[in-house]
Design an enzyme around this catalytic site. Structure first.
Site, short mmCIF file in Angstrom:
data_model
loop_
_atom_site.label_atom_id
_atom_site.label_comp_id
_atom_site.label_asym_id
_atom_site.label_seq_id
_atom_site.Cartn_x
_atom_site.Cartn_y
_atom_site.Cartn_z
N THR A 66 0.83 -1.20 0.00
CA THR A 66 0.00 0.00 0.00
C THR A 66 0.87 1.25 0.00
OG1 THR A 66 -1.80 -1.14 1.14
CG2 THR A 66 -1.78 1.26 1.28
N SER A 105 -9.41 -17.54 -5.32
CA SER A 105 -8.94 -17.03 -6.61
C SER A 105 -9.38 -17.93 -7.76
CB SER A 105 -7.41 -16.92 -6.61
OG SER A 105 -6.98 -16.03 -5.60
N GLU A 157 -3.41 -3.52 -6.89
CA GLU A 157 -3.73 -4.59 -5.94
C GLU A 157 -2.69 -4.49 -4.85
OE1 GLU A 157 -3.12 -7.64 -3.91
OE2 GLU A 157 -2.68 -8.73 -5.76
N CYS A 205 -0.99 -12.10 -0.95
CA CYS A 205 -1.79 -10.95 -0.54
C CYS A 205 -3.13 -11.34 0.06
CB CYS A 205 -1.99 -10.02 -1.72
SG CYS A 205 -2.61 -10.85 -3.19
N ARG A 221 -0.30 -21.11 2.60
CA ARG A 221 0.11 -21.19 1.19
C ARG A 221 1.28 -20.25 0.95
NH1 ARG A 221 -2.64 -18.73 -3.46
NH2 ARG A 221 -4.13 -17.93 -1.95
#
Length: 491
Positions: A242, A454, A262, A296, A290
Site C-alpha cells: 500500500t 482465486s 492490488e 496478498c 500457502r
C-alpha cells in the site's frame, strides 16, 4: 516497484488486461537463449535453472537488451546467486515507453480475432513449458514446486480467458431523444499500459507492443517515475505494498493516468459457533500457510467464537504439526519453503515477540527452523488481542494469531477495523448469518466456508486501501478500456 527478478512491462493498447501478478516476479520467455553457469552448483535452484528458459536482459522494441550494470538474484533457500539480471534505468524505461507507443497504432488496428489468436498461442506456450517455468519460480521465490506449477496454470488461464473476452467487447446503441440523432457507445483501448507480467515474444506479439524493463531496488525509483510520469503512458497497473502504491498514485496524478492497484491485505478469518470445525481448520490451513503465508490474500487474523475456540485451536495445532513440512521447494513432500529474505523473517519474529510480551501464548512453532536462516516454523498463537502488532498490520509470513470473540457484531467490528480490505473468510452453517456477514464484511472478496477464492472467472481486487480496480472476470477487461460516446447527428 518489484525489486527482485523485477520486470516492468509496457504494452501498447491491447484492449485486454494482463495476466495476474502473483507473489513472485520472474523474467522468462518460452524458447531461446539459455542461462549461463551459476556461481554455486550446490544450490538446487541453480541446478534447476541450468538450461532453462530464463532471460537476463531487458526486452525493448522486439530486441533483448543489456544495461550498464546487473543485479544478483539469489536463491532464498540457500543464499546462492542464481544469475545476474540487467539493471535497467530511466533511459531504458523511456525507450520502452516510446517503443510501446509507436507500436500502438498498428496493433490496435488488428482485429480482435487476430489478437485473440496470439493470446491463445501464448497460453499454449505457457502450458507446453509449465514445468520449466515452475522451476524458475521455485528457484527465485522458494515456494514448493507443486505450488509453483499451480501458479503457472493459474497465470496461463488468464491468457485463455481474455483471448475469449477480447471478442466480446461490446458497445451500445442508446435510443436518442432527438429524431435526427443516433447515439453510439464505443469501447477502445486505454493506451500504453505499464504493468508487471511474464513475457510473450515467441507467441508472436509484434515488436514494441510488449517491452520489459528489469531493475534492481536501487533503480526502481527512477524507472517507476518514468512509468508513472511519461505522458505517453496512459495506464498504470501495480501489485505490491500500500505504501508504494500511494507513491505511484501521486506520480500518476500529474498526468491523470488510469490506475489499477492490488495492494496490501489484512485478511480476517472468522469461525462462528455454527461452523463445521474440521472444515474450518482445513480452510484455515490452506488460506494461511500457502507460500508460507506470503500471498496478498493469506489470512492474517483468526477470529474464533468462544463456544468452539478451544476445539478449533487444538485441531488447528494438530493439523499444522502433521500436515506442514519445511524444506527446499524442490524437495518432494515440502509444503513450506523459505521466506523471501531475512527481512521477512525478522518481521515474523518481531510480531511474535510483541504478542508474547503482551500475554499471547505460542501453541506451536515460534522460531526459525534449522533448515536455513530464511526458514521459519509455522506458528500458531492464542490469547491474542487487538492491541498486538500481528492484528494491526500484515505479517506476510507463517504466523496465525487467534482471537476469541463473543458475538457476531463484535467479530464484524474487529474484522472491519483495518484500513485495508482485500479478502475475508468465514465459516458458518447458519444461512441467515451467511448472508448478513458476507454483505457486511468490508472486503473485495469473501470466502464462505472456503479458504481459497482465486479463479480467473471471478473479479479479484479489494476496497479501502487495498487497491483500485479488478483483475479477471468479465469486469477485469474494463480496466483497460475507455468508453467513447459518439453522437451521430444530421440524419
Amino acid at each position: 516497484m518489484a525489486t527482485r527478478w523485477a520486470s516492468l512491462g509496457l504494452r501498447a493498447p491491447l484492449a485486454r488486461p494482463p495476466p495476474p501478478r502473483r507473489s513472485s516476479f520472474w523474467l522468462a520467455a518460452p524458447g531461446g537463449v539459455r542461462l549461463g553457469s551459476s556461481s554455486s552448483s550446490a544450490s538446487p535452484g541453480a541446478a534447476a535453472l541450468a538450461g532453462s528458459l530464463v532471460r537476463t536482459g531487458g526486452f525493448v522494441g522486439g530486441r533483448w537488451v543489456q544495461a550498464a550494470g546487473a543485479f544478483p538474484v539469489r536463491d532464498p533457500a540457500s543464499g546462492a546467486e542464481l544469475s545476474r539480471v540487467a539493471d535497467c534505468g530511466a533511459a531504458e524505461a523511456q525507450a520502452a515507453v516510446r517503443a510501446a507507443y509507436e507500436a500502438g497504432a498498428a496493433w490496435s488496428g488488428a482485429s480482435a480475432k487476430e489478437r485473440a489468436a496470439l493470446l491463445h498461442k501464448w497460453f499454449d506456450l505457457m502450458i507446453e513449458n509449465k514445468d520449466d517455468l515452475a522451476r524458475i519460480i521455485t528457484a527465485e521465490n522458494g515456494k514448493p514446486l507443486k505450488e509453483a506449477q499451480g501458479e503457472i496454470l493459474y497465470s496461463a488461464s488468464f491468457l485463455e480467458w481474455f483471448a475469449e473476452e477480447a471478442r466480446r467487447i461490446y458497445g451500445d446503441i442508446i435510443p436518442s431523444s432527438a429524431k435526427d440523432r443516433r447515439v453510439l457507445v464505443l469501447k477502445q483501448p486505454v493506451g500504453v499500459a505499464a504493468i508487471i507480467t511474464p513475457l510473450a515474444n515467441r507467441a508472436g506479439i509484434p515488436a514494441g507492443v510488449y517491452n520489459v524493463v528489469p531493475c534492481s531496488r536501487q533503480q526502481a525509483v527512477a524507472v517507476g517515475e518514468v512509468m508513472c510520469t511519461d505522458p505517453l503512458v496512459a495506464k498504470i497497473s501495480f501489485t505490491g505494498s500500500t505504501a508504494t502504491g500511494k507513491i505511484l498514485l501521486r506520480h500518476a496524478a500529474g498526468t491523470v493516468k488510469r490506475v489499477s492497484m492490488e495492494l496490501g491485505g489484512h485478511a480476517p478469518f472468522i469461525v462462528f459457533d455454527s461452523a463445521d470445525v474440521d472444515k474450518a481448520v482445513a480452510g484455515a490451513l490452506a488460506s494461511k500457510y500457502r507460500n508460507s503465508g506470503q500471498t496478498c490474500v493469506c489470512t492474517n487474523r483468526f477470529l474464533v467464537q468462544k463456544g468452539i475456540h478451544d476445539a478449533f485451536v487444538e485441531k488447528f495445532a494438530q493439523a499444522i504439526k502433521s500436515e506442514l513440512h519445511i524444506g527446499n521447494g524442490f524437495d518432494e513432500g515440502t509444503t513450506q519453503g523459505p521466506l523471501i529474505n531475512e527481512k521477512a523473517v525478522e518481521k515474523v519474529e518481531k510480531h511474535i515477540h510483541d504478542a508474547v510480551s503482551q500475554g499471547a501464548s505460542i501453541v506451536t512453532g515460534g522460531k526459525r527452523h534449522s533448515y536455513g536462516k530464511n526458514f521459519f516454523e509455522p506458528t500458531l498463537l492464542s490469547n491474542v488481542t487487538t492491541r498486538m502488532l500481528c492484528t494491526q498490520e500484515e505479517t506476510f509470513g507463517p504466523l496465525a494469531p487467534v482471537m476469541k470473540f463473543d458475538t457476531e457484531e463484535e467479530a464484524l467490528a474487529m474484522a472491519n477495523s483495518a484500513n485495508v480490505g482485500l479478502a475475508g473468510y468465514f465459516y458458518s452453517r447458519d444461512p441467515a448469518q451467511i448472508w448478513r456477514v458476507a454483505e457486511k464484511l468490508e472486503v473485495g472478496m469473501v470466502g464462505v466456508n472456503e479458504g481459497i477464492v482465486s479463479a480467473v472467472e471471478c473479479p479479484f481486487g479489494g476496497v479501502k486501501q487495498s487497491g483500485l480496480g479488478r483483475e479477471g472476470s468479465k469486469y477485469g477487461i474494463d480496466e483497460y478500456l475507455e468508453i467513447k460516446y459518439v453522437c451521430f447527428g444530421g440524419l
